[in-house]
Design a protein around this motif. Sequence first.
Motif, PDB file in Angstrom:
ATOM      1  N   ALA A 259       0.698  -1.221   0.035  1.00  0.00           N
ATOM      2  CA  ALA A 259      -0.105   0.034   0.138  1.00  0.00           C
ATOM      3  C   ALA A 259       0.850   1.402  -0.029  1.00  0.00           C
ATOM      4  O   ALA A 259       1.815   1.369   0.712  1.00  0.00           O
ATOM      5  CB  ALA A 259      -0.906   0.043   1.186  1.00  0.00           C
TER       6      ALA A 259
ATOM      7  N   TYR B 237      -0.006   9.385   3.590  1.00  0.00           N
ATOM      8  CA  TYR B 237      -0.428  10.341   4.788  1.00  0.00           C
ATOM      9  C   TYR B 237       0.927  10.542   5.711  1.00  0.00           C
ATOM     10  O   TYR B 237       0.859  11.429   6.598  1.00  0.00           O
ATOM     11  CB  TYR B 237      -1.507   9.682   5.421  1.00  0.00           C
TER      12      TYR B 237
ATOM     13  N   GLY C  14      -8.093   7.647  10.399  1.00  0.00           N
ATOM     14  CA  GLY C  14      -7.392   9.061  10.422  1.00  0.00           C
ATOM     15  C   GLY C  14      -7.064   9.409  11.749  1.00  0.00           C
ATOM     16  O   GLY C  14      -6.752   9.010  12.772  1.00  0.00           O
TER      17      GLY C  14
ATOM     18  N   ASP D 222      -5.445   2.245  11.100  1.00  0.00           N
ATOM     19  CA  ASP D 222      -5.062   3.175   9.841  1.00  0.00           C
ATOM     20  C   ASP D 222      -3.586   2.745   9.740  1.00  0.00           C
ATOM     21  O   ASP D 222      -2.968   2.148  10.466  1.00  0.00           O
ATOM     22  CB  ASP D 222      -5.206   4.560  10.431  1.00  0.00           C
ATOM     23  N   LEU D 223      -3.061   3.076   8.408  1.00  0.00           N
ATOM     24  CA  LEU D 223      -1.944   2.705   7.904  1.00  0.00           C
ATOM     25  C   LEU D 223      -0.799   3.708   8.519  1.00  0.00           C
ATOM     26  O   LEU D 223       0.466   3.434   8.609  1.00  0.00           O
ATOM     27  CB  LEU D 223      -1.702   2.654   6.513  1.00  0.00           C
ATOM     28  N   SER D 224      -1.484   4.894   8.633  1.00  0.00           N
ATOM     29  CA  SER D 224      -0.372   5.944   8.677  1.00  0.00           C
ATOM     30  C   SER D 224      -0.195   6.458  10.334  1.00  0.00           C
ATOM     31  O   SER D 224      -0.913   6.504  11.085  1.00  0.00           O
ATOM     32  CB  SER D 224      -1.179   7.420   8.484  1.00  0.00           C
TER      33      SER D 224
ATOM     34  N   MET E 117      -1.098  10.002  11.350  1.00  0.00           N
ATOM     35  CA  MET E 117      -2.618  10.076  11.329  1.00  0.00           C
ATOM     36  C   MET E 117      -3.054   9.671  12.856  1.00  0.00           C
ATOM     37  O   MET E 117      -3.626   9.998  13.721  1.00  0.00           O
ATOM     38  CB  MET E 117      -3.566   9.416  10.661  1.00  0.00           C
TER      39      MET E 117
ATOM     40  N   GLY F   8      -2.499  -0.751  10.792  1.00  0.00           N
ATOM     41  CA  GLY F   8      -2.575  -1.991   9.944  1.00  0.00           C
ATOM     42  C   GLY F   8      -2.844  -1.379   8.597  1.00  0.00           C
ATOM     43  O   GLY F   8      -3.303  -0.265   8.084  1.00  0.00           O
TER      44      GLY F   8
ATOM     45  N   GLU G 245      -4.955  -3.537   3.043  1.00  0.00           N
ATOM     46  CA  GLU G 245      -4.847  -4.675   1.660  1.00  0.00           C
ATOM     47  C   GLU G 245      -4.563  -5.909   2.479  1.00  0.00           C
ATOM     48  O   GLU G 245      -4.878  -6.823   1.666  1.00  0.00           O
ATOM     49  CB  GLU G 245      -3.432  -4.106   0.890  1.00  0.00           C
TER      50      GLU G 245
ATOM     51  N   SER H 244     -14.552   6.249   6.258  1.00  0.00           N
ATOM     52  CA  SER H 244     -14.914   7.329   5.626  1.00  0.00           C
ATOM     53  C   SER H 244     -13.819   7.750   4.589  1.00  0.00           C
ATOM     54  O   SER H 244     -12.485   7.717   5.134  1.00  0.00           O
ATOM     55  CB  SER H 244     -15.134   8.592   6.853  1.00  0.00           C
ATOM     56  N   LEU H 245     -14.122   7.840   3.260  1.00  0.00           N
ATOM     57  CA  LEU H 245     -13.067   8.287   2.378  1.00  0.00           C
ATOM     58  C   LEU H 245     -11.862   7.604   2.205  1.00  0.00           C
ATOM     59  O   LEU H 245     -10.877   8.079   2.304  1.00  0.00           O
ATOM     60  CB  LEU H 245     -12.775   9.699   2.419  1.00  0.00           C
ATOM     61  N   THR H 246     -11.845   6.272   2.488  1.00  0.00           N
ATOM     62  CA  THR H 246     -10.636   5.598   2.567  1.00  0.00           C
ATOM     63  C   THR H 246     -10.700   4.308   1.585  1.00  0.00           C
ATOM     64  O   THR H 246      -9.768   4.069   0.858  1.00  0.00           O
ATOM     65  CB  THR H 246     -10.591   4.726   3.913  1.00  0.00           C
TER      66      THR H 246
END
Length: 243
Positions: free
Chosen positions: A2, A6, A52, A72-74, A77, A95, A98, A113-115
Motif C-alpha cells: 500500500a 499520509y 485518520g 489506519d496505515l499512517s 494520523m 494496519g 490491503e 470514511s473516504l478510505t
Amino acid sequence: MAQNIYDQDEFFNGYRRLSRQVTGLDSAPEWPALRAMLPPMPGARVIDLGCGFGWFCRWAREHGAAAVLGIDLSEKMLAQAQASPHDPAIRYQRGDLETLSLAPASCDLVYSSLTFHYIAALERLWAQVYAALIPGGSLVFSVEHPIYTAPSHPGWVVDEQGIKTWPVDSYQVEGPRSRTWYVPGVIKQHRLISTYVNLLICLGFTLTRLEEWGPTDAQINATPELAEEKERPMFFLVGAKKI
Ligand SMILES: C[S@@+](CC[C@H](N)C(=O)[O-])C[C@H]1O[C@@H](n2cnc3c(N)ncnc32)[C@H](O)[C@@H]1O
C-alpha cells in the motif's frame, strides 16, 4: 504494498490543515448524510477502517458505543488520534487494509470514511468485513464518487458564459489513478458504481441506502463555495447490512 502517502511530511502538513481535520465531523459537509445511515450507537462494537485522526471513533463513543477499534496505515494520523484525551474503550491499531484480518463475528458496525478508494484489494477486505460483522450488523462508508475519480485530468472547465462542467473520460477503465493533491503521485483506485454495488451484493450484503452526495440549499446558503458540488457528485455514500 500500500502507498502510505499520509506519512509523507509535505502531504501530511497540507492535509492536517483541512477544516474537517482541524474541527472534525461537523466541518465535513457529507457528514449529516452519512450520520443518517448509522445504526443506533448505544452498546455497539465499532470498527473504523482508515480512522485518520479518530474523529469518528470519538463521536461513536460520545454516542454510546461500547468499544471502538480505529485502524489506519499512517503513523502520523494515528499519533494525532492518540493525542486526544485517553479513552480506554477506544483502541487505535496500525494496519494495512490491503492485508488486514478481522476477528469473525466481532462487531456491530464497520464504518469507513473516504478510505476504500485507496484500496486495490477491496473484495478481499469486504469479505473480512462481512465475516467480522454479526448478523444484523452494518457497513456504512463513503468513497470519492466514480465521476470524481474517473477522469485522467480531473478539473473544472468553465465556458465563456461561466458555466462549469466536470469532463469525465475513461469512466469504464477501472484501476489506479495518479493525482496531484498536495504532492504529485497520490494513488487512488477508480471503480464503477456497479462494481461497488455488485461486490456488496455478491458478498451477501443487503443495501439499505445509497447517496450521491450533494449540498443542501441550507448548506449552500451557509457556505456558498459548496454550490459547485451541485454540478457533479464528489462523494458516494453507502449503507449496507449483513442480514
Ligand atoms: C482521506 S483520509 C480519511 C480519514 C478519516 N476516515 C476521515 O474521514 O477523516 C484516508 C485515510 O485512509 C488511510 N489509509 C489509506 N490507505 C490505507 C491502507 N492501505 N490501510 C489503512 N489505512 C489506509 C490514510 O492513512 C488516511 O488516514
